[in-house]
Scaffold this motif. Structure first.
Motif, short mmCIF file in Angstrom:
data_model
loop_
_atom_site.label_atom_id
_atom_site.label_comp_id
_atom_site.label_asym_id
_atom_site.label_seq_id
_atom_site.Cartn_x
_atom_site.Cartn_y
_atom_site.Cartn_z
N LYS A 218 0.82 -1.20 0.00
CA LYS A 218 0.00 0.00 0.00
C LYS A 218 0.86 1.26 0.00
O LYS A 218 0.51 2.28 -0.61
CB LYS A 218 -0.92 -0.02 1.21
N HIS A 219 2.01 1.20 0.69
CA HIS A 219 2.89 2.36 0.80
C HIS A 219 4.11 2.22 -0.10
O HIS A 219 5.18 2.77 0.19
CB HIS A 219 3.33 2.56 2.26
N GLY A 220 3.94 1.50 -1.22
CA GLY A 220 5.05 1.23 -2.12
C GLY A 220 5.77 2.47 -2.64
O GLY A 220 7.01 2.54 -2.58
N PRO A 221 5.06 3.49 -3.16
CA PRO A 221 5.76 4.68 -3.67
C PRO A 221 6.61 5.37 -2.62
O PRO A 221 7.75 5.78 -2.89
CB PRO A 221 4.60 5.57 -4.15
N ARG A 222 6.06 5.50 -1.42
CA ARG A 222 6.84 6.15 -0.34
C ARG A 222 8.08 5.34 -0.03
O ARG A 222 9.18 5.89 0.14
CB ARG A 222 5.97 6.29 0.91
N LEU A 223 7.94 4.01 0.05
CA LEU A 223 9.08 3.14 0.38
C LEU A 223 10.14 3.20 -0.72
O LEU A 223 11.35 3.22 -0.44
CB LEU A 223 8.60 1.71 0.59
N SER A 224 9.70 3.21 -1.98
CA SER A 224 10.66 3.29 -3.08
C SER A 224 11.48 4.57 -3.00
O SER A 224 12.71 4.57 -3.20
CB SER A 224 9.93 3.22 -4.42
N ALA A 225 10.81 5.67 -2.69
CA ALA A 225 11.52 6.95 -2.58
C ALA A 225 12.52 6.93 -1.44
O ALA A 225 13.66 7.42 -1.57
CB ALA A 225 10.50 8.07 -2.39
N GLN A 226 12.11 6.36 -0.31
CA GLN A 226 13.01 6.32 0.85
C GLN A 226 14.21 5.42 0.59
O GLN A 226 15.35 5.76 0.96
CB GLN A 226 12.24 5.85 2.08
N VAL A 227 13.96 4.26 -0.02
CA VAL A 227 15.05 3.34 -0.31
C VAL A 227 15.99 3.95 -1.33
O VAL A 227 17.23 3.84 -1.23
CB VAL A 227 14.50 1.99 -0.81
N HIS A 228 15.44 4.61 -2.33
CA HIS A 228 16.27 5.25 -3.35
C HIS A 228 17.16 6.32 -2.73
O HIS A 228 18.33 6.49 -3.12
CB HIS A 228 15.37 5.87 -4.44
N LYS A 229 16.61 7.02 -1.77
CA LYS A 229 17.38 8.06 -1.09
C LYS A 229 18.53 7.46 -0.28
O LYS A 229 19.63 8.01 -0.21
CB LYS A 229 16.46 8.86 -0.19
N LEU A 230 18.27 6.30 0.35
CA LEU A 230 19.28 5.67 1.22
C LEU A 230 20.27 4.82 0.43
O LEU A 230 21.45 4.75 0.78
CB LEU A 230 18.59 4.79 2.27
N CYS A 231 19.81 4.15 -0.62
CA CYS A 231 20.64 3.15 -1.30
C CYS A 231 21.00 3.53 -2.74
O CYS A 231 21.79 2.81 -3.39
CB CYS A 231 19.92 1.80 -1.32
N GLY A 232 20.40 4.59 -3.26
CA GLY A 232 20.68 4.98 -4.64
C GLY A 232 19.82 4.20 -5.60
O GLY A 232 18.87 3.50 -5.24
N SER A 233 20.18 4.29 -6.88
CA SER A 233 19.41 3.60 -7.92
C SER A 233 19.63 2.10 -7.83
O SER A 233 20.78 1.64 -7.64
CB SER A 233 19.83 4.10 -9.31
N PRO A 234 18.57 1.31 -7.98
CA PRO A 234 18.71 -0.14 -7.86
C PRO A 234 19.42 -0.74 -9.05
O PRO A 234 19.34 -0.23 -10.16
CB PRO A 234 17.26 -0.62 -7.77
N SER A 235 20.12 -1.85 -8.81
CA SER A 235 20.70 -2.65 -9.88
C SER A 235 20.03 -4.02 -9.85
O SER A 235 19.84 -4.60 -8.78
CB SER A 235 22.22 -2.78 -9.68
N TRP A 236 19.68 -4.51 -11.05
CA TRP A 236 18.88 -5.72 -11.13
C TRP A 236 19.60 -6.81 -11.91
O TRP A 236 20.36 -6.53 -12.84
CB TRP A 236 17.54 -5.44 -11.81
N LYS A 237 19.30 -8.05 -11.53
CA LYS A 237 19.74 -9.19 -12.33
C LYS A 237 18.72 -9.41 -13.45
O LYS A 237 17.59 -8.93 -13.36
CB LYS A 237 19.82 -10.45 -11.46
N PRO A 238 19.06 -10.17 -14.47
CA PRO A 238 18.10 -10.47 -15.53
C PRO A 238 16.86 -11.16 -14.98
O PRO A 238 16.94 -11.98 -14.07
CB PRO A 238 18.88 -11.41 -16.46
N ALA A 239 15.72 -10.81 -15.55
CA ALA A 239 14.44 -11.33 -15.04
C ALA A 239 14.26 -12.81 -15.29
O ALA A 239 13.46 -13.47 -14.63
CB ALA A 239 13.28 -10.55 -15.68
#
Length: 458
Positions: A218-239
């Motif tokens: 439910k609070h996904g957008p807020r959490l994404s913003a907070q994590v991005h602020k703390l950890c930077g842009s995410p890096s992903w493995k291939p799907a």
């Protein structure tokens, strides 16, 4: 514990299929930690619950808040995990679960501790050794009439009670503390309801976990913003790696276990305590049971009084316990067995815990040392050449203690009136002698004094 873990995994599989496999490790660690806590580990409940939600957050973040991008790199996943306590993605669920486990866990830990002590009491009293005075009195009661050719003579009831009550005087001292122990266990069981019902708390973990994950979604957008602020842009493995991991699980879905009526922990606990209640007077009535079941002569029959065959025993019949033995005409009892005293100390300690009372400075149950019964105590250690305790090589001879079938359950009413007992006879056990040449006193007492064997092998 296993049912609750499986149930939690099953619910995650049904509700959050794409992340269920990745969450299984965190779920397993949670229930392992809860088990260690219940078994006496010094783990903090708040910490173990928070550690579970910390491990769960990267899985939720990668599969539900940012779905379809594959797995996060290990370094970024660790940063997301570390950020969990700052961004609080699961709302109040971690604190609520920790509170429920802590409250119910106190009762669960105490129940396990009490049951383990009950087993220790039974095992220890099963191996108590007998004093020299007791062995001589048993020999006189059971075998001296053989010297007069009276091989079928049985001791008089009063005579048998005096001998057995003297031999088991220390055992009778356990009686009031054992009764209180059984009563206190019943009280604890009655309190294990609602928030103190450990089984219901554990089986309800899945609901809190599902609610926590829903809160994060439910609070996904807020959490994404907070994590991005703390950890930077995410890096992903291939799907592609994600679909490979899930294919096998999807072919065999995990189903929530079906609870069988009457198979709950509360039901089993009540059934067990119902059985244990039948033995609450076991230690106080043991001497009487042994005489009535097998050893002594029936009323109105001629019997052996220690000297000759008579119509009835005329000496005073003493009561149970150490104090009553001062006037025992058959067995001299000096003091309580020190091993029994240690057992009583432990029972006093656990009874106070079970009743929620403040604990005196006795230390923990583990610190109140209890002997195994194999050592030589003041009550059980006196042995001389007369008793046949010295071998030809001068080495130590270990006495072997007989084991018998379990005496019958609770003895209600006055132990002086043996008519109240209706239990199966106690069988004598067999013993192998040391090189077949033990002296008569050292060998025969083992054949005639049954020890304890009873309930708590559960």
């Amino acid at each position: 514990m296993r049912q609750a873990e499986n149930h939690t995994n099953a619910v995650l599989q049904e509700s959050f299929r794409h992340m269920a496999d990745q969450a299984m490790g965190a779920v397993r660690e949670l229930f392992t930690d809860i088990g260690l806590f219940l078994l006496g580990s010094e783990l903090s409940v708040d910490e173990l619950v928070q550690r579970f939600f910390d491990a769960l957050f990267p899985v939720v973040y990668g599969h539900l808040i940012n779905p379809g991008r594959g797995d996060m790199s290990p370094g970024y996943g660790e940063c997301v995990r570390s950020s969990s306590r700052d961004v609080r993605p699961f709302g109040g669920a971690p604190g609520l679960l920790a509170d429920q486990i802590a409250r119910s866990g106190v009762s669960g830990k105490l129940l396990l501790q009490a049951l383990n002590l009950g087993i220790e009491v039974i095992n220890t009293t099963d191996h108590l050794q007998l004093s020299r005075e007791c062995r001589r009195a048993l020999l006189k009661m059971q075998y001296c009439p053989h010297c007069q050719g009276l091989t079928q003579a049985k001791p008089c009831m009063g005579y048998c009670l005096n001998v057995k009550r003297g031999c088991l005087a220390s055992m009778a001292e356990i009686d009031p503390h054992w009764r209180e122990f059984v009563h206190s266990l019943e009280g604890l069981s009655e309190r294990m309801r609602g928030p103190q019902d450990l089984e219901q708390v554990l089986l309800g973990v899945h609901a809190l976990v599902r609610e926590a994950i829903g809160h994060a979604q439910k609070h996904g957008p807020r959490l994404s913003a907070q994590v991005h602020k703390l950890c930077g842009s995410p890096s992903w493995k291939p799907a592609e790696s994600v679909s490979i991991q899930h294919s096998s699980r999807e072919s065999i879905p995990l189903k929530a276990p079906v609870r069988v009526l009457g198979d709950s922990f509360a039901t089993r606990r009540r059934e067990f305590l119902g059985s244990l209640r039948l033995y609450r007077t076991y230690y106080g009535g043991l001497a009487d049971q042994l005489c009535v079941n097998d050893l002594a002569s029936s009323d109105g029959m001629s019997c052996w009084n220690g000297t000759s065959i008579v119509k009835s025993y005329t000496l005073r019949v003493v009561g149970n316990g150490i104090k009553a033995q001062s006037t025992n005409p058959e067995v001299k009892v000096k003091e309580a067995d020190p091993v029994t005293n240690q057992i009583i100390d432990k029972l006093k300690h656990i009874n106070q815990l079970l009743q929620g009372k403040s604990i005196p400075k006795l230390g923990s149950l583990d610190q109140i040392e209890t002997g195994s019964g194999d050592g030589e105590g003041r009550y059980s250690g006196d042995c001389d050449d007369e008793d046949g305790c010295v071998g030809s090589g001068g080495g130590e001879v270990k006495r072997k203690v007989s084991r018998v079938s379990k005496p019958g359950p609770d003895v209600a009413g006055d132990h002086k009136h043996h008519h109240h007992y209706h239990h199966p006879p106690v069988k004598d056990s067999e013993i192998k002698g040391r090189s077949g040449s033990l002296g008569p006193t050292g060998a025969t007492w083992v054949l005639v004094l049954p020890c304890l064997h009873m309930l708590l092998a559960l």
